[in-house]
Write an enzyme that holds these catalytic residues in place. Structure first.
Site, PDB file in Angstrom:
ATOM      1  N   ASN A  84       1.665  -0.350   5.588  1.00 11.06           N
ATOM      2  CA  ASN A  84       2.026  -1.016   4.337  1.00 11.06           C
ATOM      3  C   ASN A  84       2.807  -2.258   4.725  1.00 11.06           C
ATOM      4  OD1 ASN A  84       3.068  -1.732   1.817  1.00 11.06           O
ATOM      5  ND2 ASN A  84       4.734  -0.253   1.971  1.00 11.06           N
ATOM      6  N   GLY A  85       2.366  -3.429   4.245  1.00 11.24           N
ATOM      7  CA  GLY A  85       3.074  -4.666   4.594  1.00 11.24           C
ATOM      8  C   GLY A  85       2.102  -5.681   5.167  1.00 11.24           C
TER       9      GLY A  85
ATOM     10  N   CYS B 116       0.854  -1.164   0.000  1.00 10.76           N
ATOM     11  CA  CYS B 116       0.000   0.000   0.000  1.00 10.76           C
ATOM     12  C   CYS B 116       0.899   1.226   0.000  1.00 10.76           C
ATOM     13  CB  CYS B 116      -0.821   0.019   1.283  1.00 10.76           C
ATOM     14  SG  CYS B 116      -1.686  -1.533   1.591  1.00 10.76           S
TER      15      CYS B 116
ATOM     16  N   GLU C 246       6.081 -12.888 -21.908  1.00 12.12           N
ATOM     17  CA  GLU C 246       5.743 -11.490 -21.589  1.00 12.12           C
ATOM     18  C   GLU C 246       4.450 -11.070 -22.317  1.00 12.12           C
ATOM     19  OE1 GLU C 246       6.257  -9.287 -19.580  1.00 12.12           O
ATOM     20  OE2 GLU C 246       5.947  -7.350 -20.502  1.00 12.12           O
TER      21      GLU C 246
ATOM     22  N   GLU D  71      -2.892  -9.548 -17.816  1.00 14.12           N
ATOM     23  CA  GLU D  71      -2.946  -8.440 -16.865  1.00 14.12           C
ATOM     24  C   GLU D  71      -4.025  -7.424 -17.208  1.00 14.12           C
ATOM     25  OE1 GLU D  71       1.284  -7.069 -15.097  1.00 14.12           O
ATOM     26  OE2 GLU D  71       1.227  -7.099 -17.263  1.00 14.12           O
TER      27      GLU D  71
ATOM     28  N   LYS E  40       1.137  -9.751 -20.459  1.00 13.36           N
ATOM     29  CA  LYS E  40       0.494  -8.455 -20.776  1.00 13.36           C
ATOM     30  C   LYS E  40      -0.998  -8.652 -21.037  1.00 13.36           C
ATOM     31  CE  LYS E  40       2.725  -6.034 -19.672  1.00 13.36           C
ATOM     32  NZ  LYS E  40       3.963  -6.323 -19.079  1.00 13.36           N
TER      33      LYS E  40
ATOM     34  N   LYS F 199       1.289  -1.743  -9.017  1.00 13.37           N
ATOM     35  CA  LYS F 199       2.532  -1.521  -9.757  1.00 13.37           C
ATOM     36  C   LYS F 199       3.729  -2.008  -8.957  1.00 13.37           C
ATOM     37  CE  LYS F 199       4.782   0.558 -13.159  1.00 13.37           C
ATOM     38  NZ  LYS F 199       4.805  -0.473 -14.208  1.00 13.37           N
TER      39      LYS F 199
ATOM     40  N   TRP G 279      -3.748  -1.934  -1.223  1.00 17.14           N
ATOM     41  CA  TRP G 279      -3.814  -3.148  -2.041  1.00 17.14           C
ATOM     42  C   TRP G 279      -4.114  -4.253  -1.046  1.00 17.14           C
ATOM     43  CZ3 TRP G 279      -0.997  -7.820  -2.559  1.00 17.14           C
ATOM     44  CH2 TRP G 279      -1.293  -8.552  -3.729  1.00 17.14           C
TER      45      TRP G 279
ATOM     46  N   ARG H 200       0.903   1.842  -5.885  1.00 17.36           N
ATOM     47  CA  ARG H 200       1.111   0.807  -4.869  1.00 17.36           C
ATOM     48  C   ARG H 200      -0.177   0.066  -4.519  1.00 17.36           C
ATOM     49  NH1 ARG H 200       6.175   2.263  -2.557  1.00 17.36           N
ATOM     50  NH2 ARG H 200       5.891   0.818  -0.862  1.00 17.36           N
TER      51      ARG H 200
ATOM     52  N   HIS I 169       4.427 -31.439 -26.319  1.00 18.57           N
ATOM     53  CA  HIS I 169       4.479 -32.255 -25.098  1.00 18.57           C
ATOM     54  C   HIS I 169       3.295 -31.966 -24.176  1.00 18.57           C
ATOM     55  CE1 HIS I 169       8.316 -33.705 -26.374  1.00 18.57           C
ATOM     56  NE2 HIS I 169       8.783 -32.471 -26.476  1.00 18.57           N
TER      57      HIS I 169
HETATM   58  C1  G6P Z   1       4.081  -6.095 -10.281  1.00 15.08           C
HETATM   59  C2  G6P Z   1       3.779  -5.291 -11.529  1.00 15.08           C
HETATM   60  C3  G6P Z   1       4.513  -5.881 -12.734  1.00 15.08           C
HETATM   61  C4  G6P Z   1       5.997  -5.990 -12.430  1.00 15.08           C
HETATM   62  C5  G6P Z   1       6.266  -6.786 -11.160  1.00 15.08           C
HETATM   63  C6  G6P Z   1       7.726  -6.690 -10.728  1.00 15.08           C
HETATM   64  O1  G6P Z   1       3.469  -7.342 -10.370  1.00 15.08           O
HETATM   65  O2  G6P Z   1       2.392  -5.254 -11.771  1.00 15.08           O
HETATM   66  O3  G6P Z   1       4.316  -5.045 -13.864  1.00 15.08           O
HETATM   67  O4  G6P Z   1       6.642  -6.596 -13.508  1.00 15.08           O
HETATM   68  O5  G6P Z   1       5.490  -6.256 -10.083  1.00 15.08           O
HETATM   69  O6  G6P Z   1       7.976  -5.374 -10.325  1.00 15.08           O
HETATM   70  P1  G6P Z   1       9.391  -4.698 -10.319  1.00 15.08           P
HETATM   71  O7  G6P Z   1       9.117  -3.284  -9.867  1.00 15.08           O
HETATM   72  O8  G6P Z   1      10.225  -5.454  -9.323  1.00 15.08           O
HETATM   73  O9  G6P Z   1       9.939  -4.762 -11.689  1.00 15.08           O
END
Ligand code: G6P
Length: 607
Positions: free
Chosen positions: A98-99, A2, A479, A486, A483, A602, A74, A27, A502
């Protein structure tokens, strides 16, 4: 995880607290709240959902008070409802956290047995009660916090407000970041310097176990053993201006489009074009004795690490271990002396990655960090800081940070190869030349945006989508799938193309689009064979390749996306663009919240 902020101000603080929360929304954005002391009592406003709901709540019911705390959540423990929103309060104390308080259950049972009643399902509320109990029994805020902190297990950053002491706030940090900001007759607490940027640039970073009492006059900091300590005040340099979307509809779109510029900016710091050499920000950092590299990261950053593994092994012939941070820590990896542990993170605050970094340090490793936020915890704990110069990334789904990470990692792999005597000057020159072409090639990929937008409707109705790639295209497939998941909420998986047969091939039917990432080059034919195995079973293929590849294998595909023809070294940076754009356009067509997708954040500062 958070975002938290606290202000001891000269004037009413609620509005400025909310402005700080806007900068902390990366956050988490499940709920938000603010508390102040006024008229001799603690008062708070809280709202479920995005910060706008709290703004509306405050507009209808303003909150006076010159000392206050605020939070954007969060959810970890307890649904994202108003009653679980922070600040959590008793009559005497309000706090934001936060935590995770890992031992909240026994603490809660103990408090209930003593007759305390709880209003939320959160782990946090126990802390409010523990501190409040002591204050109610006559302890000073400082004594109460000093007694409670050792009882808390887990990770936390806290900001605590006291009804009877409206002139102070107490903050504490263990495992989650917290900074103190020094203003002009005002003092602040915040999860990061960004939150405090419009208020002050004078920032002190608390260290693990520190706690702090702030008043309008300044801050008294204590370490984990309660000894008074000084923490240096640095000038953060973070801009107070709110970042805007410019002409773009979403931050994610803006950030995708920034890639040619920010990758160029990043490469500039690692390439010496004049003499065709790669370089490091710390030129005399000795890489020659590195015998093994351990790469650790989470999410998109992990996939950048996965690409880098190919480069480190191919160029430098150094063995590489690669792991998700959340797994790495718990398998107690054996790390020999002389190893380099490399952590990749946009935020520099991801809790698992940070904990893995500290584990690697305890195992005698040199610590290198590829990070986008230069003031982050990881940046400050690195022996070798390898910054990406992507600028602030606001969209939750990482895009420009990823391509900048790839740029740094390619240059770093070449540095390592040279230090190990594996790179001739001619080879180094070639690498520099190819890397220098990346920004223009990324720009070339962006030129296909409209074509990608036009074919995105093929993907919108899908329930499942598969992405295939081989070699460095495999992490790009992963990736791409990440994407899409997400931001569009469509189930997607990335597979190594050769692994299809496989198991995953059993999933193939005409309803499951298969996105093949296959630039022409040494692995092209093999990937195309796997693609044909899919087509032979009625699978609908979208081929992402260059002109030659599309000519050779595009027939019979549901759609093709043509990329500029590029050297394999920069292909991952270039092919990241169409998978980002595809996910983006599918999400826009589906009407999801592109920049703040559900359930995500994020920066993930819980384990
Ligand atoms: C979160 C974000 C991702 C990111 C990941 C790692 O899950 O939503 O977009 O890749 O954290 O974050 P970092 O800041 O360590 O790259």
């Amino acid at each position: 995880m958070c975002g938290i902020i606290g202000i001891i101000g000269k004037d009413d603080v609620a509005e400025r607290l909310v402005d700080g929360l806007k900068r902390l929304e990366y956050r988490g954005y499940d709920s938000a709240g603010v508390a102040t002391v006024h008229g001799g009592a603690i008062d708070r406003r809280r709202a479920e959902g995005k910060l706008n709901n709290l703004v509306k709540e405050l507009a209808g019911s303003p909150l006076p008070g010159t000392t206050g705390i605020a939070h954007t959540r969060w959810a970890t423990h307890g649904a994202p409802t108003t009653s679980n929103a922070h600040p959590h309060a008793t009559g005497e104390v309000a706090l934001v956290h936060n935590g995770i308080i890992e031992n909240f259950k026994p603490l809660r049972d103990e408090l209930i047995a003593r007759g305390r009643t709880f209003d939320s399902q959160t782990d946090t509320e126990v802390v409010a009660h523990l501190v409040s109990e002591l204050v109610e029994q006559g302890a000073s805020p400082k004594d109460a916090v000093r007694q409670v902190l050792p009882r808390l297990h887990g990770a936390f950053a806290l900001a605590i407000l006291f009804r009877s002491h409206p002139d102070m706030l107490i903050g504490a940090r263990l495992g989650s970041p917290l900074v103190v900001g020094y203003g002009d007759g005002e003092t602040y607490l915040g999860s990061d310097a960004l939150a405090l940027a419009p208020l002050t640039q004078r920032i002190a970073y608390l260290e693990e176990g520190d706690w702090v009492v702030i008043t309008a006059q300044g801050a008294e900091i204590f370490d984990k053993d309660n000894n008074p300590v000084e923490r240096p005040v640095t000038i953060s340099g973070v801009s107070g201006a709110m970042i805007d979307k410019g002409n773009h509809r979403h931050f994610m779109q803006k950030e995708i489009y920034e890639q040619p510029v920010v990758v160029a900016q990043t490469l500039k710091a690692y390439l010496q074009r004049m003499d065709d050499r790669v370089s490091l920000p710390i030129p005399d950092f000795d890489l020659s004795a590195i015998r093994r590299v351990t790469i650790v990261a989470c999410g998109t950053s992990f996939y950048a690490g996965m690409v880098a593994r190919y480069w480190f092994e191919q160029f430098a012939r150094v063995p590489v271990d690669l792991d998700f941070a959340s797994e790495f820590r718990y398998r107690e990896p054996v790390m020999e002396e002389g190893g380099l542990a490399l952590f990749i993170s946009q935020s520099g605050e991801t809790a698992d990655t940070l904990a893995a970094l500290r584990y690697a340090r305890s195992q005698g490793q040199k610590i290198a960090v590829v990070v986008n936020v230069p003031t982050s915890s990881m940046a400050r704990e690195a022996d070798l800081l390898l910054p990406t110069h992507a600028g602030p990334e606001i969209g939750v789904a990482s895009t420009k940070a990823f391509t900048c990470q790839l740029a740094v990692l390619a240059a770093f792999a070449a540095n390592l190869a040279r230090a190990k005597g594996r790179l001739t000057p001619a080879e180094e020159k070639e690498i520099v030349r190819h890397l220098a072409e990346a920004p223009a090639a990324i720009n070339g990929a962006l030129a296909y945006d409209e074509a990608i937008e036009a074919m995105a409707h093929h993907i919108v109705p899908a329930r499942d989508v598969l992405y295939l790639g081989r070699g460095t295209d495999y992490p790009i497939a992963l990736e791409g799938a990440l994407k899409l998941k997400e931001i569009s909420y469509i189930h997607a998986e990335g597979y190594a193309a050769g692994e299809m047969k496989h198991g995953p091939i059993a999933l193939i039917d005409e309803l499951v689009p298969v996105i093949c990432i296959a630039p022409s080059g040494p692995l092209f034919e093999k990937t195309v064979s796997n693609m044909q195995e899919v087509q032979a079973r009625g699978g609908k293929v979208v081929l992402i390749s260059d002109y030659d590849g599309v000519q050779a294998a595009g027939e019979g595909c549901l759609a093709t996306i043509t990329m500029p023809k590029v050297h394999p070294l920069i292909a991952p940076m270039v092919y990241a663009v169409p998978v980002q754009l595809l996910a983006y356009h599918v999400a826009v067509l589906k009407g999801t919240d592109v920049d703040q997708p559900r359930n995500l954040a994020k920066s993930v500062t819980v384990e």
